[in-house]
Design an enzyme around this catalytic site. Structure first.
Site, PDB file in Angstrom:
ATOM      1  N   LYS A  22       0.829  -1.211   0.000  1.00 51.91           N
ATOM      2  CA  LYS A  22       0.000   0.000   0.000  1.00 51.91           C
ATOM      3  C   LYS A  22       0.860   1.256   0.000  1.00 51.91           C
ATOM      4  CE  LYS A  22      -1.497   1.531   4.194  1.00 51.91           C
ATOM      5  NZ  LYS A  22      -1.224   2.934   4.502  1.00 51.91           N
ATOM      6  N   ASN A  23       1.884   1.270   0.868  1.00 49.75           N
ATOM      7  CA  ASN A  23       2.659   2.505   1.024  1.00 49.75           C
ATOM      8  C   ASN A  23       3.625   2.771  -0.129  1.00 49.75           C
ATOM      9  OD1 ASN A  23       1.221   2.994   3.286  1.00 49.75           O
ATOM     10  ND2 ASN A  23       2.865   2.515   4.738  1.00 49.75           N
ATOM     11  N   ARG A  92      -4.363  10.466   5.083  1.00 46.28           N
ATOM     12  CA  ARG A  92      -3.262  11.422   5.186  1.00 46.28           C
ATOM     13  C   ARG A  92      -2.309  11.337   4.012  1.00 46.28           C
ATOM     14  NH1 ARG A  92       0.347  14.299   8.607  1.00 46.28           N
ATOM     15  NH2 ARG A  92       2.096  13.572   7.384  1.00 46.28           N
ATOM     16  N   CYS A 116      -3.680  12.785  13.533  1.00 48.77           N
ATOM     17  CA  CYS A 116      -4.489  11.578  13.449  1.00 48.77           C
ATOM     18  C   CYS A 116      -4.321  10.784  14.711  1.00 48.77           C
ATOM     19  CB  CYS A 116      -4.197  10.779  12.191  1.00 48.77           C
ATOM     20  SG  CYS A 116      -2.712   9.846  12.253  1.00 48.77           S
ATOM     21  N   ARG A 121       0.924  14.602  13.278  1.00 41.74           N
ATOM     22  CA  ARG A 121       1.698  14.247  12.084  1.00 41.74           C
ATOM     23  C   ARG A 121       1.921  15.515  11.249  1.00 41.74           C
ATOM     24  NH1 ARG A 121      -0.553   8.777   9.564  1.00 41.74           N
ATOM     25  NH2 ARG A 121       1.436   8.828   8.481  1.00 41.74           N
ATOM     26  N   ASP A 307       5.271   0.556  11.818  1.00 36.63           N
ATOM     27  CA  ASP A 307       4.028  -0.074  11.344  1.00 36.63           C
ATOM     28  C   ASP A 307       3.904  -1.536  11.779  1.00 36.63           C
ATOM     29  OD1 ASP A 307       3.328   2.310  10.231  1.00 36.63           O
ATOM     30  OD2 ASP A 307       3.910   1.793   8.190  1.00 36.63           O
ATOM     31  N   ARG A 399      -8.515  -0.354   5.144  1.00 31.27           N
ATOM     32  CA  ARG A 399      -7.717   0.682   4.473  1.00 31.27           C
ATOM     33  C   ARG A 399      -6.402   0.105   3.952  1.00 31.27           C
ATOM     34  NH1 ARG A 399      -5.904   5.145   7.935  1.00 31.27           N
ATOM     35  NH2 ARG A 399      -4.654   5.289   6.080  1.00 31.27           N
TER      36      ARG A 399
END
Ligand code: EPU
Length: 421
Positions: A22-23, A92, A116, A121, A307, A399
């Protein structure tokens, strides 16, 4: 809204394929805006954040076509340069359209992402980097309004209180691809996702070197073209499954995992006593003996990823002895502690360290997911807890994890999705 219902106590075993990261995918999709041509991105995970990024690209005027795990983006001469609050407030990472918009359109209006649940952040490093390139930045009615008649390269130091920044590096690198002259990013992030983005930009015609180090050098070019790219496997999804193998005393083979991106996680889980075998394109994680407590400190890559902090804490809650987690990226990222405690975990928070005293067993309970990785931690705890755990508010999980309950059920977990009453 959905919830996950888990009956704990089953050993997980079998083979699971790791989805695309995802990132990596989010900034890569944003980067397609740097060209008018079509780009094709493959191995895209089917998760909610990707839908949000697709909506943003469409809002800006790009034509987007999705077919399973492939997304084709045809930006053409898209006219708009505003990423609205309604979308940015749900994700974000939307901030990563700022760099491409300013590079290509010389103007960007992106809603200020705000804080958040994992703590404040800030985006000061993104803005500092752009200003150093000659971009004029104002905050108006909750939006970052960026204008650049000309953009010039420069030497930009991107270190903050907590080290390098992944998305600030992404934004400055993308902006610099089309600036005049050379840009040197010092204290750049070198996470595998940043390297993946750089590799995609290079395929588009960008001149970038040093992307695997903390010093990235970009020579600006006049124009970029479309490109095809397959995103790297998700090291956090892989790590989450590794913890699932550990916590359920299981044996899981991760197809398409990239052990070279996961040295810190592998090292800590081996230290705990897991049997981990590396093979090309796969990783086998097997419980072989009772696990030992470990101490973990999160750091920028190649350190232990923040994470994975919540997930490893779930493992510590049932590991005999005292383990310590120190969070050095987001000192307030501990929302999962109160929920894990509801399941019988014994955790003491001391500043940005959590002291975890392993208990014999957790007990299933209704728990509330507060953010993406905290949700994963609760799911893992549910897999080993006695009885039933209901994880509420799993839209957070959706998500970032593709078909998570399907992947875990295939490995033997008793887990199902239900509509909330
Ligand atoms: N920071 C600043 N100023 C800035 C930017 C960041 O002080 O301008 C601080 C942050 O507050 C934090 C540290 O620097 O203390 C690192 O944050 P970073 O900017 O690297 O985070 P990010 O780029 O916004 C990405 C991931 C996060 C992941 C972090 C750290 C994406 C889309 N998000 O965020 O992923 O935790 O890097 O590795 O790539 C997740 O997937 O669950 C997630 C939160």
């Amino acid at each position: 809204m959905d919830k996950l219902v888990i009956e704990g106590g089953n050993r997980l075993s079998g083979v699971v394929r790791v989805s695309g990261a995802k990132n990596s995918c989010l900034p890569i999709l944003a980067a397609t805006l740097l060209s008018e041509d079509e780009s094709a991105i493959r191995n895209v995970p089917c998760v909610r954040d990707m839908n949000t990024m697709v909506k943003i690209l469409k809002t800006l005027g790009a034509d987007v076509e999705q077919d399973g795990s492939e997304i084709k983006v045809r930006p053409g001469r898209y006219k708009r340069h505003r990423a609205p609050y309604e979308l940015v407030s749900t994700m974000r990472a939307s901030i990563c359209v700022l760099g491409p918009l300013i590079a290509k359109k010389r103007r960007a209006e992106v809603s200020f992402p705000g804080g958040c649940v994992i703590g404040p952040r800030p985006i000061d490093l993104h803005l500092k980097g752009l200003e150093a390139m000659g971009v004029d930045i104002k905050v108006e009615k909750g939006y970052i309004v960026a204008d650049a008649k000309k953009m010039r390269g420069g030497n930009i130091y991107l270190g903050g209180h907590f080290g390098s920044s992944v998305l600030a590096t992404a934004n400055i690198m993308m902006a610099a691809t089309m600036a005049d002259g050379q840009t040197v990013i010092e204290n750049a992030a070198c996470e595998p996702e940043t390297v993946d983005l750089a590799n995609f930009l290079i395929k588009m015609g960008a001149k970038i070197r040093g992307q695997t180090t903390h010093r990235i050098i970009i020579e600006g070019v006049k124009k970029l073209h479309g490109a095809e790219h397959s995103v790297i496997p998700d090291r956090i999804e892989a790590g989450t499954h590794m913890v699932a193998a550990a916590i359920t005393k299981g044996d899981i083979t991760l197809k398409d995992a990239r052990p070279d991106h996961m040295a810190a996680v592998i090292d800590k889980l081996e230290e705990a006593g897991l049997d981990i075998k590396l093979a090309p394109g796969a990783l086998r994680v097997k419980y072989a003996r009772s696990l030992k407590p470990i101490d973990v400190t999160t750091l920028p890559y190649p350190g232990f990823p923040t994470d994975m902090q919540a997930q490893i804490m779930s493992l510590m809650t049932v590991t005999n002895g005292i383990s310590i987690v120190t969070e050095k990226i987001y000192p307030e990222r501990f929302m999962h502690i109160s929920e894990l405690s509801r399941m019988g975990a014994r955790i003491l928070l001391e500043g940005s360290s959590a002291i975890v005293k392993g208990v014999k067993s957790l007990s299933g309970a209704p728990v509330m997911a507060s953010d993406l990785r905290a949700s994963a931690a609760l799911l893992l705890a549910g897999l080993v807890a006695k009885g039933r755990t209901d994880v509420h508010r799993i839209y957070h999980l959706d998500r970032g994890y593709e078909k998570i309950e399907k992947k875990f059920s295939k490995l033997g977990a008793k887990i199902r999705r239900e509509k909330e009453e």
